[in-house]
Design a protein around this motif. Structure first.
Motif, short mmCIF file in Angstrom:
data_model
loop_
_atom_site.label_atom_id
_atom_site.label_comp_id
_atom_site.label_asym_id
_atom_site.label_seq_id
_atom_site.Cartn_x
_atom_site.Cartn_y
_atom_site.Cartn_z
N THR A 167 0.83 -1.20 0.00
CA THR A 167 0.00 0.00 0.00
C THR A 167 0.87 1.25 0.00
OG1 THR A 167 -1.73 -1.17 1.23
CG2 THR A 167 -1.84 1.24 1.22
N TRP A 168 1.90 1.23 0.85
CA TRP A 168 2.81 2.37 0.91
C TRP A 168 3.53 2.58 -0.41
CZ3 TRP A 168 2.22 6.21 3.76
CH2 TRP A 168 1.86 6.11 5.11
N ASP A 169 3.95 1.50 -1.04
CA ASP A 169 4.63 1.61 -2.33
C ASP A 169 3.75 2.32 -3.35
OD1 ASP A 169 6.82 0.31 -1.32
OD2 ASP A 169 6.30 -1.65 -2.18
N ALA A 170 2.48 1.89 -3.43
CA ALA A 170 1.56 2.51 -4.39
C ALA A 170 1.26 3.96 -4.01
CB ALA A 170 0.26 1.71 -4.46
N LEU A 171 1.13 4.24 -2.71
CA LEU A 171 0.88 5.61 -2.26
C LEU A 171 2.04 6.52 -2.63
CD1 LEU A 171 -0.92 7.60 -0.69
CD2 LEU A 171 0.35 6.96 1.37
N ASN A 172 3.26 6.07 -2.38
CA ASN A 172 4.44 6.89 -2.71
C ASN A 172 4.52 7.15 -4.21
OD1 ASN A 172 5.44 7.29 -0.11
ND2 ASN A 172 6.43 5.28 -0.09
N MET A 173 4.21 6.15 -5.02
CA MET A 173 4.22 6.33 -6.47
C MET A 173 3.16 7.35 -6.89
SD MET A 173 6.63 4.74 -7.96
CE MET A 173 6.03 4.89 -9.66
N SER A 174 2.01 7.33 -6.23
CA SER A 174 0.96 8.29 -6.58
C SER A 174 1.37 9.71 -6.20
CB SER A 174 -0.36 7.92 -5.88
OG SER A 174 -0.36 8.28 -4.52
N LEU A 175 2.11 9.86 -5.09
CA LEU A 175 2.58 11.18 -4.68
C LEU A 175 3.60 11.73 -5.68
CD1 LEU A 175 2.99 10.55 -0.85
CD2 LEU A 175 1.27 11.99 -1.95
N ILE A 176 4.41 10.84 -6.25
CA ILE A 176 5.40 11.25 -7.23
C ILE A 176 4.74 11.62 -8.56
CG2 ILE A 176 7.34 10.41 -8.64
CD1 ILE A 176 8.12 8.64 -6.24
N SER A 177 3.65 10.93 -8.89
CA SER A 177 3.08 11.01 -10.24
C SER A 177 2.18 12.21 -10.48
CB SER A 177 2.30 9.73 -10.56
OG SER A 177 3.13 8.60 -10.45
N GLY A 178 1.73 12.89 -9.44
CA GLY A 178 0.98 14.12 -9.69
C GLY A 178 -0.45 14.13 -9.18
N GLY A 179 -1.23 15.12 -9.69
CA GLY A 179 -2.57 15.39 -9.19
C GLY A 179 -3.58 14.30 -9.50
N ILE A 180 -4.63 14.23 -8.67
CA ILE A 180 -5.63 13.17 -8.80
C ILE A 180 -7.03 13.70 -8.52
CG2 ILE A 180 -4.11 11.22 -8.32
CD1 ILE A 180 -4.89 11.40 -5.43
N ASP A 181 -8.01 12.81 -8.64
CA ASP A 181 -9.41 13.16 -8.48
C ASP A 181 -9.78 13.38 -7.01
OD1 ASP A 181 -9.68 12.86 -11.19
OD2 ASP A 181 -10.37 10.78 -11.05
N PHE A 182 -10.95 14.00 -6.83
CA PHE A 182 -11.42 14.37 -5.49
C PHE A 182 -11.44 13.19 -4.50
CE2 PHE A 182 -14.79 14.90 -2.38
CZ PHE A 182 -14.51 16.15 -1.85
N PRO A 183 -12.09 12.06 -4.81
CA PRO A 183 -12.15 10.99 -3.80
C PRO A 183 -10.78 10.42 -3.44
CG PRO A 183 -12.97 10.21 -5.91
CD PRO A 183 -12.80 11.68 -6.04
N LEU A 184 -9.84 10.50 -4.37
CA LEU A 184 -8.51 9.97 -4.09
C LEU A 184 -7.64 10.97 -3.34
CD1 LEU A 184 -8.08 8.15 -7.48
CD2 LEU A 184 -8.65 7.15 -5.28
N LEU A 185 -7.85 12.25 -3.57
CA LEU A 185 -7.21 13.27 -2.73
C LEU A 185 -7.67 13.10 -1.28
CD1 LEU A 185 -7.50 16.46 -4.97
CD2 LEU A 185 -5.37 15.41 -4.18
N ARG A 186 -8.98 12.90 -1.13
CA ARG A 186 -9.55 12.69 0.20
C ARG A 186 -8.95 11.45 0.86
NH1 ARG A 186 -15.71 12.06 -0.34
NH2 ARG A 186 -15.02 10.19 -1.41
N PHE A 187 -8.82 10.38 0.08
CA PHE A 187 -8.24 9.15 0.61
C PHE A 187 -6.79 9.35 1.03
CE2 PHE A 187 -5.37 5.69 -0.76
CZ PHE A 187 -5.60 4.81 0.28
N ARG A 188 -6.00 10.01 0.17
CA ARG A 188 -4.58 10.21 0.51
C ARG A 188 -4.42 11.08 1.75
NH1 ARG A 188 -1.05 11.05 -4.98
NH2 ARG A 188 -1.67 13.21 -4.66
#
Length: 260
Positions: free
Chosen positions: A164-185
């Motif tokens: 989970t952490w690996d995917a989260l860190n990759m998402s932080l590196i990769s840029g902006g995202i949608d509302f529900p995923l910003l809320r989740f992060r």
């Protein structure tokens, strides 16, 4: 006054002019072959485009729901179910591009969250969601949305594990995202990040400011998290860097507290 010469010229002109069915209007062998080839190419292109057209049309109900979700609007569980079904149906026509796979995973993730079996690992849809989202990330590894949705799916399946952490860190590196995923992060950062670091501070600041772009829906989400999260006060501290944002956030907090 007509003379024999002029009459003769007129007759010659009329008889020399090709008629409607004359040979001058007929296509030569080469032109006929070229026209046939163009016709076949046109039919071939239409046949190739038709499945995508049918897929796009069948996915229209899902597109409107996904637009509402990205804008921070609440969608009923029935609406999520219908959107997921229509998007699944469109796959038989237009294949499985990464965006369609990822959108399907998002719809199912939100269905899991709104169901009674929302505890970690409890919902029967989770294995399929994970499989679909992993396929989406494999097709589009640079997608911040894709990695965030994969982190979300893994979190729902197994909690805050290493993958989970690996995917989260990759998402932080990769840029902006949608509302529900910003809320989740942001939820994950405030509730589960055990040891705040410079990376944590930067990630927190980005999620908070990105949520403010969603207007009232974004601010209300920030208010909710500030009231229930263990580190909720950090949201106010981040917004204090921008007086206008902090003033509106404070106003929304006061409205929320007054409605209790």
């Amino acid at each position: 006054m007509r003379t024999p010469i002029t009459e003769n010229m007129r007759a010659t002109t009329l008889t020399d002019r090709p008629g409607p069915g004359g040979e001058d209007h007929a296509l030569g062998p080469g032109a006929a072959v070229a026209l046939t080839a163009l016709l076949l190419i046109g039919l071939g292109l239409f046949a190739l485009a038709l499945p995508r057209l049918l897929g796009a049309v069948s996915a229209l109900p899902a597109r409107s729901v996904l637009s509402d979700i990205r804008n921070g609007q609440t969608v009923s569980n029935k609406g999520l179910e219908i959107a997921a079904a229509t998007l699944q149906e469109s796959r038989q026509w237009s294949g499985t591009p990464a965006t369609a796979l990822s959108d399907l995973a998002l719809l199912d993730l939100l269905r899991v969250q709104s169901s009674e079996d929302s505890e970690i690992g409890a919902h029967p849809l989770l294995p399929e969601i994970l499989e679909v989202q992993e396929m989406a990330v494999a097709k589009a590894p640079a997608s911040g949305n894709g990695w965030a949705r994969l982190a979300h799916a893994r979190y729902q399946r197994e909690g805050l594990g290493p993958t989970t952490w690996d995917a989260l860190n990759m998402s932080l590196i990769s840029g902006g995202i949608d509302f529900p995923l910003l809320r989740f992060r942001l939820h994950l950062l405030l509730f589960d990040w055990k040891s705040p670091t410079p990376t944590f501070a930067q990630a927190l600041r980005e999620q908070v400011h990105k949520l403010t772009r969603y207007g009232k829906a974004g601010y209300d989400e920030l208010v909710e998290l500030s009231l229930i999260a263990p580190r909720g006060e950090l949201i106010s501290a981040v917004l204090a860097e921008t007086p206008d944002k902090h003033a509106y956030f404070t106003y929304r907090v006061e409205r929320r507290m007054g409605s209790r």
